[in-house]
Scaffold this motif. Structure first.
Motif, mmCIF file in Angstrom:
data_model
loop_
_atom_site.group_PDB
_atom_site.id
_atom_site.type_symbol
_atom_site.label_atom_id
_atom_site.label_comp_id
_atom_site.label_asym_id
_atom_site.label_seq_id
_atom_site.Cartn_x
_atom_site.Cartn_y
_atom_site.Cartn_z
ATOM 1 N N ASP A 1 0.839 -1.210 0.000
ATOM 2 C CA ASP A 1 0.000 0.000 0.000
ATOM 3 C C ASP A 1 0.868 1.252 0.000
ATOM 4 O O ASP A 1 0.554 2.250 0.666
ATOM 5 C CB ASP A 1 -0.964 -0.001 1.206
ATOM 6 C CG ASP A 1 -1.945 -1.160 1.150
ATOM 7 O OD1 ASP A 1 -1.859 -1.970 0.211
ATOM 8 O OD2 ASP A 1 -2.800 -1.253 2.037
ATOM 9 N N ASP B 1 -0.120 1.377 -3.899
ATOM 10 C CA ASP B 1 -1.479 1.137 -3.433
ATOM 11 C C ASP B 1 -2.470 1.181 -4.582
ATOM 12 O O ASP B 1 -2.397 2.023 -5.472
ATOM 13 C CB ASP B 1 -1.868 2.163 -2.376
ATOM 14 C CG ASP B 1 -3.180 1.792 -1.703
ATOM 15 O OD1 ASP B 1 -3.204 0.741 -1.035
ATOM 16 O OD2 ASP B 1 -4.166 2.520 -1.871
ATOM 17 N N GLU C 1 -0.565 -2.643 -7.771
ATOM 18 C CA GLU C 1 -1.725 -3.493 -7.523
ATOM 19 C C GLU C 1 -2.972 -2.763 -8.017
ATOM 20 O O GLU C 1 -2.946 -1.571 -8.288
ATOM 21 C CB GLU C 1 -1.828 -3.888 -6.037
ATOM 22 C CG GLU C 1 -1.907 -2.746 -5.072
ATOM 23 C CD GLU C 1 -2.012 -3.193 -3.602
ATOM 24 O OE1 GLU C 1 -1.664 -4.335 -3.265
ATOM 25 O OE2 GLU C 1 -2.447 -2.364 -2.795
HETATM 26 MG MG MG Z 1 -4.470 -2.972 1.131
#
Ligand code: MG
Ligand code: C2E
Ligand code: MG
Ligand code: MG
Length: 283
Positions: free
Chosen positions: A181, A203, A237
């Motif tokens: 993150d 993140d 991500e």
């Molecule tokens: Mg997370």
């Protein structure tokens, strides 16, 4: 969990708070049973290299196969675990399960690194390194470099003084370290250049919104440059669409994870998924 006490100077009996604490205790008790009854499972979400389309590993994500409520996501039970005496045992279960899984995949001829999310209090638990070392000794076919630990950027930061030593010890074992993150905390350059961090994990909130929001795009771009400047890996991500992947490649971010590539899935689906993985169509 003194929620509701607010600025009251007199801690008068608060029936609502009392009920909440009883519920929490009951829930922790229920989670303890769940661990004993093997109701937790790990799902695995693939991570790929967008430039080569290679599968570089998977992230282990815990779920609770609840007998009545079905498959529960971590948000439904991890918060209740926080600060309880179950946090470390469940974290250890996750680590062991992941290492066992790598060994099982190796027996099938599949060499697939796994990253595991570790909570700050588990990481700072005095027995952490000893447990990790014992586990890796038990599975000599799994090399330490196949295991990656994901720690929240915010957690690594707040526990720097105590955390520093354990991160160094992990590094010494050969286990990789990723700051999860990344971008949501306040890490300064000076801070992380001195930590044995192998990877920054951007993140997903920034990645998801970067196509519409120039500020989010700037944050993604900055983290990629930061990682480059300090010779760390960087992974995004929350890659949900080919357009996300294209934008990342333009910024020279090649490693990615997200629903657009694959959803988290049970271990026994991974090898079939990998066999069918032809890469994202980016054109
Ligand atoms: Mg997370
Ligand atoms: P995380 O480590 O940042 O994991 C990524 C989360 O984003 C996962 O949610 C994953 O399913 C979800 N995700 C992946 N790709 C996409 C996407 O493209 N779009 C969207 N909207 N979401 C995506 P999940 O499995 O619900 O886990 C949530 C968080 O719970 C994790 O965030 C991690 O912080 C924590 N967690 C999960 N498993 C464990 C565990 O075994 N131990 C500990 N301590 N924490 C865990
Ligand atoms: Mg993670
Ligand atoms: Mg994350």
């Amino acid at each position: 969990r003194a929620k509701g006490l607010g600025k009251n100077r007199y801690h008068r009996f608060d029936p609502e708070l009392a009920r909440e604490q009883i519920n929490l205790q009951a829930q922790v008790q229920r989670l303890r049973q769940a661990l004993t009854a093997s109701e937790f499972v790990l799902h695995y979400q693939p991570k790929v290299n967008l430039a080569t389309q290679a599968v570089i590993g998977v992230e282990a994500l815990i779920r609770w196969q609840h007998p009545e409520q079905g498959l529960l996501p971590p948000a439904a039970f991890l918060p209740d675990l926080e600060g309880s005496d179950l946090e470390v045992p469940i974290g250890q279960w996750v680590l062991r399960k992941a290492v066992e899984q790598m060994a099982a995949w190796l027996r099938m001829g599949l060499q697939l690194p796994i990253s595991v999310n570790i909570s700050a209090s588990h990481l700072l638990h005095p027995g952490f390194i000893q447990h990790l070392q014992t586990l890796l000794n038990e599975y000599p076919q799994v090399t330490p470099g196949m295991l990656e630990i994901e720690v929240l950027e915010t957690a690594a930061l707040s526990s720097l003084d105590q955390g520093r030593k354990v991160l160094d010890e992990c590094h010494e074992l050969g286990v990789l370290l990723s700051l999860d993150d990344f971008g949501t905390g306040y890490s300064s350059l000076a801070y992380f250049r001195n930590l044995p961090v192998d990877q920054l994990k951007i993140d997903r909130s920034f990645v998801c919104d970067m196509l519409d929001d120039p500020e989010d795009r700037n944050i993604v771009d900055s983290v990629v440059r930061l990682a480059r400047a300090f010779r760390r890996e960087v992974i995004a991500e929350g890659v949900e669409t080919p357009a996300h992947a294209r934008a990342l490649l333009q910024m020279d971010c090649r490693l990615a994870q997200g629903y657009g590539i694959a959803r988290p899935m049970p271990a026994d689906q991974i090898s079939a998924w990998q066999a069918g993985w032809k890469g994202l169509i980016l054109a």
